[in-house]
Write a protein that holds these residues in place. Sequence first.
Motif, PDB file in Angstrom:
ATOM      1  N   VAL A 103       0.851  -1.191   0.000  1.00  0.00           N
ATOM      2  CA  VAL A 103       0.000   0.000   0.000  1.00  0.00           C
ATOM      3  C   VAL A 103       0.886   1.240   0.000  1.00  0.00           C
ATOM      4  O   VAL A 103       0.666   2.185  -0.761  1.00  0.00           O
ATOM      5  CB  VAL A 103      -0.927   0.015   1.227  1.00  0.00           C
ATOM      6  CG1 VAL A 103      -1.669   1.342   1.318  1.00  0.00           C
ATOM      7  CG2 VAL A 103      -1.913  -1.130   1.162  1.00  0.00           C
ATOM      8  N   ASP A 104       1.908   1.237   0.844  1.00  0.00           N
ATOM      9  CA  ASP A 104       2.779   2.399   0.985  1.00  0.00           C
ATOM     10  C   ASP A 104       3.542   2.709  -0.295  1.00  0.00           C
ATOM     11  O   ASP A 104       3.851   3.872  -0.578  1.00  0.00           O
ATOM     12  CB  ASP A 104       3.770   2.169   2.136  1.00  0.00           C
ATOM     13  CG  ASP A 104       3.071   2.049   3.487  1.00  0.00           C
ATOM     14  OD1 ASP A 104       1.948   2.578   3.611  1.00  0.00           O
ATOM     15  OD2 ASP A 104       3.640   1.425   4.405  1.00  0.00           O
ATOM     16  N   MET A 105       3.869   1.696  -1.080  1.00  0.00           N
ATOM     17  CA  MET A 105       4.653   1.898  -2.299  1.00  0.00           C
ATOM     18  C   MET A 105       3.791   2.172  -3.524  1.00  0.00           C
ATOM     19  O   MET A 105       4.308   2.531  -4.575  1.00  0.00           O
ATOM     20  CB  MET A 105       5.533   0.671  -2.563  1.00  0.00           C
ATOM     21  CG  MET A 105       6.622   0.466  -1.524  1.00  0.00           C
ATOM     22  SD  MET A 105       7.765  -0.888  -1.936  1.00  0.00           S
ATOM     23  CE  MET A 105       6.678  -2.318  -1.824  1.00  0.00           C
ATOM     24  N   SER A 106       2.480   1.993  -3.394  1.00  0.00           N
ATOM     25  CA  SER A 106       1.610   2.133  -4.551  1.00  0.00           C
ATOM     26  C   SER A 106       1.174   3.573  -4.761  1.00  0.00           C
ATOM     27  O   SER A 106       1.104   4.373  -3.834  1.00  0.00           O
ATOM     28  CB  SER A 106       0.374   1.241  -4.375  1.00  0.00           C
ATOM     29  OG  SER A 106      -0.566   1.507  -5.383  1.00  0.00           O
ATOM     30  N   SER A 107       0.871   3.886  -6.005  1.00  0.00           N
ATOM     31  CA  SER A 107       0.386   5.227  -6.331  1.00  0.00           C
ATOM     32  C   SER A 107      -1.124   5.301  -6.275  1.00  0.00           C
ATOM     33  O   SER A 107      -1.709   6.315  -5.928  1.00  0.00           O
ATOM     34  CB  SER A 107       0.836   5.592  -7.740  1.00  0.00           C
ATOM     35  OG  SER A 107       0.256   4.688  -8.658  1.00  0.00           O
ATOM     36  N   MET A 225      12.209  -4.824 -18.223  1.00  0.00           N
ATOM     37  CA  MET A 225      10.985  -5.457 -17.753  1.00  0.00           C
ATOM     38  C   MET A 225      10.120  -5.808 -18.959  1.00  0.00           C
ATOM     39  O   MET A 225       9.676  -4.923 -19.691  1.00  0.00           O
ATOM     40  CB  MET A 225      10.218  -4.520 -16.815  1.00  0.00           C
ATOM     41  CG  MET A 225      11.038  -3.951 -15.670  1.00  0.00           C
ATOM     42  SD  MET A 225      11.562  -5.195 -14.485  1.00  0.00           S
ATOM     43  CE  MET A 225       9.996  -5.638 -13.736  1.00  0.00           C
ATOM     44  N   LYS A 226       9.897  -7.111 -19.155  1.00  0.00           N
ATOM     45  CA  LYS A 226       9.053  -7.551 -20.272  1.00  0.00           C
ATOM     46  C   LYS A 226       7.660  -7.956 -19.816  1.00  0.00           C
ATOM     47  O   LYS A 226       6.742  -8.043 -20.629  1.00  0.00           O
ATOM     48  CB  LYS A 226       9.705  -8.737 -20.985  1.00  0.00           C
ATOM     49  CG  LYS A 226      11.035  -8.415 -21.644  1.00  0.00           C
ATOM     50  CD  LYS A 226      11.444  -9.506 -22.634  1.00  0.00           C
ATOM     51  CE  LYS A 226      11.635 -10.845 -21.968  1.00  0.00           C
ATOM     52  NZ  LYS A 226      12.059 -11.895 -22.933  1.00  0.00           N
ATOM     53  N   THR A 227       7.518  -8.235 -18.526  1.00  0.00           N
ATOM     54  CA  THR A 227       6.235  -8.678 -17.984  1.00  0.00           C
ATOM     55  C   THR A 227       5.946  -7.941 -16.683  1.00  0.00           C
ATOM     56  O   THR A 227       6.840  -7.347 -16.079  1.00  0.00           O
ATOM     57  CB  THR A 227       6.234 -10.192 -17.710  1.00  0.00           C
ATOM     58  OG1 THR A 227       7.286 -10.493 -16.774  1.00  0.00           O
ATOM     59  CG2 THR A 227       6.456 -10.975 -18.990  1.00  0.00           C
ATOM     60  N   GLY A 228       4.684  -8.003 -16.242  1.00  0.00           N
ATOM     61  CA  GLY A 228       4.301  -7.410 -14.963  1.00  0.00           C
ATOM     62  C   GLY A 228       4.148  -5.902 -15.041  1.00  0.00           C
ATOM     63  O   GLY A 228       4.784  -5.227 -15.856  1.00  0.00           O
ATOM     64  N   GLY A 229       3.320  -5.372 -14.175  1.00  0.00           N
ATOM     65  CA  GLY A 229       3.185  -3.928 -14.023  1.00  0.00           C
ATOM     66  C   GLY A 229       2.955  -3.184 -15.322  1.00  0.00           C
ATOM     67  O   GLY A 229       2.085  -3.517 -16.131  1.00  0.00           O
ATOM     68  N   LYS A 313       6.146   3.761  -8.870  1.00  0.00           N
ATOM     69  CA  LYS A 313       4.971   3.470  -8.041  1.00  0.00           C
ATOM     70  C   LYS A 313       3.785   3.017  -8.900  1.00  0.00           C
ATOM     71  O   LYS A 313       2.816   2.470  -8.392  1.00  0.00           O
ATOM     72  CB  LYS A 313       4.579   4.698  -7.221  1.00  0.00           C
ATOM     73  CG  LYS A 313       4.134   5.899  -8.042  1.00  0.00           C
ATOM     74  CD  LYS A 313       3.855   7.105  -7.159  1.00  0.00           C
ATOM     75  CE  LYS A 313       3.373   8.305  -7.967  1.00  0.00           C
ATOM     76  NZ  LYS A 313       3.091   9.463  -7.087  1.00  0.00           N
ATOM     77  N   TRP A 314       3.889   3.239 -10.214  1.00  0.00           N
ATOM     78  CA  TRP A 314       2.843   2.783 -11.130  1.00  0.00           C
ATOM     79  C   TRP A 314       3.120   1.378 -11.649  1.00  0.00           C
ATOM     80  O   TRP A 314       2.327   0.844 -12.429  1.00  0.00           O
ATOM     81  CB  TRP A 314       2.733   3.742 -12.320  1.00  0.00           C
ATOM     82  CG  TRP A 314       2.102   5.040 -11.971  1.00  0.00           C
ATOM     83  CD1 TRP A 314       2.733   6.220 -11.721  1.00  0.00           C
ATOM     84  CD2 TRP A 314       0.711   5.292 -11.817  1.00  0.00           C
ATOM     85  NE1 TRP A 314       1.816   7.200 -11.424  1.00  0.00           N
ATOM     86  CE2 TRP A 314       0.568   6.660 -11.468  1.00  0.00           C
ATOM     87  CE3 TRP A 314      -0.434   4.504 -11.939  1.00  0.00           C
ATOM     88  CZ2 TRP A 314      -0.674   7.241 -11.247  1.00  0.00           C
ATOM     89  CZ3 TRP A 314      -1.681   5.090 -11.719  1.00  0.00           C
ATOM     90  CH2 TRP A 314      -1.778   6.444 -11.374  1.00  0.00           C
ATOM     91  N   ASN A 315       4.222   0.789 -11.225  1.00  0.00           N
ATOM     92  CA  ASN A 315       4.621  -0.503 -11.781  1.00  0.00           C
ATOM     93  C   ASN A 315       3.967  -1.674 -11.043  1.00  0.00           C
ATOM     94  O   ASN A 315       4.639  -2.605 -10.590  1.00  0.00           O
ATOM     95  CB  ASN A 315       6.141  -0.648 -11.750  1.00  0.00           C
ATOM     96  CG  ASN A 315       6.641  -1.751 -12.662  1.00  0.00           C
ATOM     97  OD1 ASN A 315       6.042  -2.033 -13.695  1.00  0.00           O
ATOM     98  ND2 ASN A 315       7.744  -2.367 -12.288  1.00  0.00           N
TER      99      ASN A 315
END
Length: 335
Positions: A103-107, A225-229, A313-315
């Motif tokens: 939660v703390d790291m998310s935007s 980064m090819k996958t995720g986020g 934070k958007w990842n």
Amino acid sequence: MNRRKKTSIVATALLCITLLLSGCSSGKKSTNEGSTVQGQMETSSMTAEDQKSASSETRIYKDSQGHEVKIPTNPKRIVLQGNPIGDLLALGIEPVGIDRRFVDMSSALDKEAITAQDIGYPTNLEKVLSLEPDLTMLSYVLDKEYEEASKISPVVTFDGSLPLKERFPVIGDIVGKKVEAEQLLQDYDLKAEAMWKELRANGKIVEGETAVVLQYYWNKSMYVMKTGGLAELLYQSSGFGMDDKVKALQPNSGPYIEVSNELMHEMLIGDRLIVLHSADKDAEKAFEELLKTDLWKSLPAVKSGKINFIEDKWNYNDMTTSGMLLDEFPNVMEQ
């Protein structure tokens, strides 16, 4: 005995019989009324039991590790271990316990509005016990965590590393909101399609354009980064393409493909470079130093001006963040 006297005796007898039958009928009516009241009380009692039963209905669920677990049909007190908090929030469910790091790291997540208690990492099982969950969800399993957590509440495992479109329906199914999850995904796909169409119509993206995603950390480490986020959004069928050389890159750990300064030109290949960076002061300072190097300035995407920056934070690829990113990404492309 004369006829008049005989008639009187018969009349009296008939009267007595009538009174007796009347009394019996009255008693029977009273008994029936009592039975009706008792029946109504029993029905009322059964209704309460049915309501209680309905609130605690269960079903058998087979989780990602093959456990067949009896879980609540509509769990009310969920403890979630792992990242996909935004998946539950998108379904209108706030867990009672979470790893609040995510939660703390998310935007996208409103930190103050989320009142769920922190279960820490590794999971503090004493804290979980105090929260009295009716369901514990594990997106990964450490040591004997499953066995210990199962002593507290029903436990299901799921693969938290799955892409949004594979993971979200699973989570929806676990919490009894499979239909809602499928509808949210449909809405997301339609909105994403409209976003890409508008970016092309406005000339922000060229048909057939490729992109590569670089994650930069405070300790100067870099990863493709090819996958995720963010990558899940960029590489949608309507989004950017991926260069064949980038496709061939193999991860070092999870989705991370480590990049050194010397190998930037061999790995950061694409018409456009999208950079995920941290807002941390140390990270910003180190990143500014990288931007001044000749190696960086000579990257094709940098030289052509096709470089865009977005905070890491958007990842995240939970449904809440992914949905909000559809609004944010067009702003990133304005850079």
